[in-house]
Every structure is written in structure tokens, then in C-alpha cells.
Design a protein around this motif. Structure first.
Motif, PDB file in Angstrom:
ATOM      1  N   ALA A 101       0.850  -1.198   0.000  1.00  0.00           N
ATOM      2  CA  ALA A 101       0.000   0.000   0.000  1.00  0.00           C
ATOM      3  C   ALA A 101       0.881   1.242   0.000  1.00  0.00           C
ATOM      4  N   ARG A 102       0.741   2.055  -1.029  1.00  0.00           N
ATOM      5  CA  ARG A 102       1.432   3.339  -1.116  1.00  0.00           C
ATOM      6  C   ARG A 102       2.922   3.245  -0.798  1.00  0.00           C
ATOM      7  N   GLY A 103       3.588   2.292  -1.442  1.00  0.00           N
ATOM      8  CA  GLY A 103       5.025   2.156  -1.305  1.00  0.00           C
ATOM      9  C   GLY A 103       5.506   1.380  -0.094  1.00  0.00           C
ATOM     10  N   GLN A 104       4.609   0.909   0.742  1.00  0.00           N
ATOM     11  CA  GLN A 104       4.963   0.124   1.929  1.00  0.00           C
ATOM     12  C   GLN A 104       4.488  -1.315   1.739  1.00  0.00           C
ATOM     13  N   THR A 105       5.201  -2.239   2.361  1.00  0.00           N
ATOM     14  CA  THR A 105       4.785  -3.635   2.356  1.00  0.00           C
ATOM     15  C   THR A 105       4.510  -4.058   3.789  1.00  0.00           C
ATOM     16  N   TYR A 106       3.342  -4.667   4.000  1.00  0.00           N
ATOM     17  CA  TYR A 106       2.902  -5.079   5.327  1.00  0.00           C
ATOM     18  C   TYR A 106       2.704  -6.592   5.351  1.00  0.00           C
ATOM     19  N   THR A 107       3.063  -7.211   6.459  1.00  0.00           N
ATOM     20  CA  THR A 107       2.862  -8.643   6.656  1.00  0.00           C
ATOM     21  C   THR A 107       1.634  -8.851   7.531  1.00  0.00           C
ATOM     22  N   ILE A 108       0.704  -9.673   7.072  1.00  0.00           N
ATOM     23  CA  ILE A 108      -0.536  -9.918   7.802  1.00  0.00           C
ATOM     24  C   ILE A 108      -0.259 -10.749   9.054  1.00  0.00           C
ATOM     25  N   ILE A 109      -0.776 -10.271  10.188  1.00  0.00           N
ATOM     26  CA  ILE A 109      -0.659 -10.978  11.465  1.00  0.00           C
ATOM     27  C   ILE A 109      -1.982 -11.636  11.824  1.00  0.00           C
ATOM     28  N   ASP A 110      -3.088 -10.907  11.616  1.00  0.00           N
ATOM     29  CA  ASP A 110      -4.396 -11.412  12.010  1.00  0.00           C
ATOM     30  C   ASP A 110      -5.461 -10.825  11.091  1.00  0.00           C
ATOM     31  N   ILE A 111      -6.566 -11.541  10.959  1.00  0.00           N
ATOM     32  CA  ILE A 111      -7.675 -11.115  10.103  1.00  0.00           C
ATOM     33  C   ILE A 111      -8.973 -11.284  10.885  1.00  0.00           C
ATOM     34  N   SER A 112      -9.798 -10.227  10.898  1.00  0.00           N
ATOM     35  CA  SER A 112     -11.119 -10.339  11.520  1.00  0.00           C
ATOM     36  C   SER A 112     -12.151  -9.679  10.613  1.00  0.00           C
ATOM     37  N   GLU A 113     -13.386 -10.099  10.788  1.00  0.00           N
ATOM     38  CA  GLU A 113     -14.465  -9.644   9.920  1.00  0.00           C
ATOM     39  C   GLU A 113     -15.484  -8.876  10.745  1.00  0.00           C
ATOM     40  N   ASP A 114     -16.005  -7.780  10.188  1.00  0.00           N
ATOM     41  CA  ASP A 114     -17.043  -7.055  10.921  1.00  0.00           C
ATOM     42  C   ASP A 114     -18.345  -7.860  10.867  1.00  0.00           C
ATOM     43  N   PRO A 115     -19.277  -7.628  11.809  1.00  0.00           N
ATOM     44  CA  PRO A 115     -20.510  -8.427  11.867  1.00  0.00           C
ATOM     45  C   PRO A 115     -21.348  -8.392  10.591  1.00  0.00           C
ATOM     46  N   ALA A 116     -21.296  -7.312   9.847  1.00  0.00           N
ATOM     47  CA  ALA A 116     -22.084  -7.215   8.614  1.00  0.00           C
ATOM     48  C   ALA A 116     -21.378  -7.869   7.432  1.00  0.00           C
ATOM     49  N   LYS A 117     -20.131  -8.301   7.633  1.00  0.00           N
ATOM     50  CA  LYS A 117     -19.304  -8.894   6.579  1.00  0.00           C
ATOM     51  C   LYS A 117     -19.069  -7.924   5.429  1.00  0.00           C
TER      52      LYS A 117
END
Length: 126
Positions: A101-117
Motif C-alpha cells: 500500500a502506497r510504497g509500503q509492504t505489510y505482513t498480515i498478522i491477524d484477520i477479523s471480519e465485521d458483523p455485517a461482513k
């Protein structure tokens, strides 16, 4: 039975976020094998498949976590929150993925979903 928050509400939230012009394009690169192991190759012989990396586009944005969550130790001070709009997703990200994103690279640690998906909240390290 699905939640009352799913479906139409997720679509409304996703559309509102897109129209707000808050989200921008994020990239998740995925590398996949483009060849299969030859059937006549001995199992003891090393084989490296040909691979191809595809950059998949997502709509979302990078945000910060509140000082409260950092202070309570729920997240680390250098963690970032990435919000992805689910209605615009070509696939669901995995914890093994990275996000550009915008020149940065991020490593995913955790994923969660909002109640409405409608969105996915990704906790990541930069």
C-alpha cells in the motif's frame, strides 16, 4: 440461518465506503506454480516448479490503532490496521499474504471480519 447484518447491509456499507473516496488500491501479490512435476521424474530428484506472481488489487485503506488498544497491549505500537472492502475482493487474504500500500509492504498478522461482513480488518506489521 444468516445474520440480519449480512447481505444487503454489507453491500450498503461497502458501497458507502467506495463512494466516500476513502479507500484506495492495495495489492496482494500471490505466487503460484505454473507447472506440474513431471510424472516420470524420480521422487529422489529435486524439482522446482515454474512460478508466476500475480498482483491482485483490493480496495481498502491503512489506518492506525487507538492509543487505548496499544496501551492495553491488545496490539503492538508498530502494528497497523488495514481495512479491506469485502465486496471488492477477488479472494479472501490469508495470514501468509503480504499487502502493498502506497510504497509500503505489510505482513498480515491477524484477520477479523465485521458483523455485517462488509469489511475485513487486517492487523499487520510494516
Amino acid at each position: 440461518m444468516t445474520s440480519l447484518l449480512e447481505g444487503r447491509l454489507a453491500s450498503i456499507i461497502g458501497n458507502a465506503l467506495v463512494k466516500s473516496k476513502l479507500p484506495y488500491t492495495l495489492i496482494i501479490p500471490r505466487t503460484e506454480a505454473t507447472s506440474e512435476r513431471p510424472p516420470d521424474l524420480p521422487t529422489w530428484e529435486t524439482w522446482e516448479p515454474e512460478e508466476e506472481t500475480t498482483e491482485h488489487e483490493f480496495l481498502g485503506f491503512v489506518d492506525t490503532y487507538s492509543d487505548f488498544l496499544v496501551g492495553k497491549g491488545v496490539v503492538d505500537a508498530d502494528d497497523v490496521k488495514i481495512v479491506l472492502i469485502q465486496s471488492e475482493m477477488p479472494f479472501r487474504p490469508l495470514k501468509s499474504d503480504v499487502i502493498k500500500a502506497r510504497g509500503q509492504t505489510y505482513t498480515i498478522i491477524d484477520i477479523s471480519e465485521d458483523p455485517a461482513k462488509a469489511t475485513l480488518e487486517i492487523r499487520a506489521k510494516g
